[in-house]
Design a protein around this motif. Structure first.
Motif, short mmCIF file in Angstrom:
data_model
loop_
_atom_site.label_atom_id
_atom_site.label_comp_id
_atom_site.label_asym_id
_atom_site.label_seq_id
_atom_site.Cartn_x
_atom_site.Cartn_y
_atom_site.Cartn_z
N ASN A 1 0.82 -1.22 0.00
CA ASN A 1 0.00 0.00 0.00
C ASN A 1 0.85 1.26 0.00
OD1 ASN A 1 0.77 -0.77 2.71
ND2 ASN A 1 -0.66 0.76 3.50
N GLU A 2 2.08 1.17 0.50
CA GLU A 2 2.95 2.34 0.54
C GLU A 2 3.63 2.62 -0.80
OE1 GLU A 2 5.70 2.31 3.77
OE2 GLU A 2 4.13 2.63 5.27
N ALA A 3 3.69 1.62 -1.66
CA ALA A 3 4.30 1.79 -2.98
C ALA A 3 3.48 1.00 -4.00
CB ALA A 3 5.76 1.33 -2.97
N PRO A 4 2.25 1.45 -4.28
CA PRO A 4 1.37 0.68 -5.16
C PRO A 4 1.82 0.63 -6.62
CG PRO A 4 0.39 2.80 -4.61
CD PRO A 4 1.61 2.66 -3.75
N ASP A 5 2.82 1.43 -6.97
CA ASP A 5 3.34 1.40 -8.34
C ASP A 5 4.66 0.65 -8.44
OD1 ASP A 5 4.82 3.22 -6.87
OD2 ASP A 5 4.84 4.76 -8.44
N GLU A 6 5.00 -0.14 -7.40
CA GLU A 6 6.24 -0.90 -7.38
C GLU A 6 5.97 -2.36 -7.03
OE1 GLU A 6 9.25 2.73 -5.94
OE2 GLU A 6 8.95 0.97 -4.65
N ILE A 7 6.75 -3.23 -7.65
CA ILE A 7 6.72 -4.66 -7.34
C ILE A 7 8.08 -5.01 -6.75
CG2 ILE A 7 6.44 -7.00 -8.24
CD1 ILE A 7 4.90 -5.71 -10.62
N ASN A 8 8.07 -5.44 -5.49
CA ASN A 8 9.34 -5.70 -4.80
C ASN A 8 9.29 -7.09 -4.19
OD1 ASN A 8 11.91 -5.22 -3.83
ND2 ASN A 8 11.38 -3.26 -2.91
N ALA A 9 10.44 -7.60 -3.79
CA ALA A 9 10.54 -8.95 -3.24
C ALA A 9 10.68 -8.89 -1.72
CB ALA A 9 11.72 -9.69 -3.85
N PHE A 10 9.80 -9.60 -1.01
CA PHE A 10 9.81 -9.67 0.45
C PHE A 10 9.95 -11.14 0.87
CE2 PHE A 10 7.69 -5.59 2.17
CZ PHE A 10 8.28 -4.82 1.18
N HIS A 11 10.56 -11.34 2.01
CA HIS A 11 10.71 -12.67 2.59
C HIS A 11 9.34 -13.25 2.92
CE1 HIS A 11 12.29 -15.79 5.33
NE2 HIS A 11 11.33 -15.43 6.15
N TRP A 12 9.07 -14.49 2.43
CA TRP A 12 7.78 -15.12 2.71
C TRP A 12 7.81 -15.76 4.09
CZ3 TRP A 12 5.14 -19.57 -0.53
CH2 TRP A 12 3.85 -19.74 -0.04
N GLY A 13 7.20 -15.08 5.02
CA GLY A 13 7.13 -15.49 6.41
C GLY A 13 7.26 -14.26 7.28
N LEU A 14 6.14 -13.81 7.85
CA LEU A 14 6.18 -12.60 8.66
C LEU A 14 6.85 -12.91 9.99
CD1 LEU A 14 3.46 -9.92 8.80
CD2 LEU A 14 4.52 -10.65 10.93
N ILE A 15 7.97 -12.23 10.24
CA ILE A 15 8.75 -12.48 11.45
C ILE A 15 8.19 -11.64 12.59
CG2 ILE A 15 11.06 -12.40 12.45
CD1 ILE A 15 12.15 -12.44 9.55
N PRO A 16 7.83 -12.26 13.72
CA PRO A 16 7.30 -11.49 14.84
C PRO A 16 8.24 -10.37 15.25
CG PRO A 16 7.02 -13.85 15.23
CD PRO A 16 7.88 -13.71 14.00
#
Length: 229
Positions: free
Chosen positions: A45-60
């Motif tokens: 939502n902060e960069a709706p015009d960008e596609i970026n890679a995030f680690h799959w697994g939300l770390i507490p």
């Protein structure tokens, strides 16, 4: 549950589909077998015009050291869980997919993998939440995929499914308030999802090749015989 994903649309088509530009360090590589702990390409939502890679697994956020993280969050209770609460309030994202995988255990027997995809759309969006874990020496941008009750198609395979967003709801998911987004977390309502059996080569994440999506016995059949209505 959504424990395996794929995204193999061409980069130009991906960018056109979501009206966003790939900004990932190292570029974009099509993937046929994305496992937990790998990177997922997402749109925040902060960069709706960008596609970026995030680690799959939300770390507490309270974790002292980086870990694999939580790959799925139940949409029904994500707003109540301490680990997801801040992300639920202010960090929605889209998780593009060319199809995800699920396993069915008929009569308690060996698990049979299925590919679930949208035939009229080479990439669709699942609903996710993103966060940034901050350690002493590093920060990790991470993501979890939201799940919900199964629709009729998925009910014949598994008792959960990712929140697959209709195309006209994708921008709402990124921009809306939490209550509106909660209302979007429903079993996929349209009838354009399909599924077919694939071989067990998908069980090994090292098999990240086009053969993974080949229909079992090279006969792409749906799930009509299993459908619950």
């Amino acid at each position: 549950m959504c424990g395996r994903n794929s995204l193999f649309i061409d980069q130009a088509d991906l960018e056109a589909r979501f009206d966003a530009e790939v900004v990932t360090d190292g570029g974009y590589t099509p993937r046929y077998n994305i496992a937990p702990g790998d990177d997922l390409h997402i749109i925040t939502n902060e960069a709706p015009d960008e596609i970026n890679a995030f680690h799959w697994g939300l770390i507490p956020f309270w974790a002292d050291e980086p870990e694999e993280g939580i790959i799925n969050a139940r949409s029904e209770t994500a707003d109540e869980k301490r680990v997801f609460k801040q992300a639920w309030e202010s960090r929605p994202c889209l998780v593009p997919s060319s199809g995800f995988y699920e396993w069915k255990s008929p009569n308690g027997g060996s698990k049979q993998p299925y590919r679930i995809y949208r035939e009229d759309d080479p990439a669709f969006a699942m609903a996710g939440l993103w966060d940034v874990w901050e350690g002493a020496d590093e920060t990790i941008s991470c993501v979890t995929i939201l799940t919900t009750e199964p629709n009729n198609l998925m009910n014949s395979i598994y008792d959960r499914m990712p929140v697959v967003l209709p195309k006209d709801a994708e921008s709402d998911w990124l921009a809306a308030d939490p209550d509106t987004r909660k209302a979007l977390c429903q079993p996929y309502p349209n009838d354009d999802l399909d599924a077919y059996e694939i071989s067990t080569r998908v069980n090994n994440p090292d098999n990240d090749v086009p053969r993974v999506i080949e229909p079992l016995d090279h006969e792409q059949s749906g799930l009509g015989e299993f459908s619950s209505g």
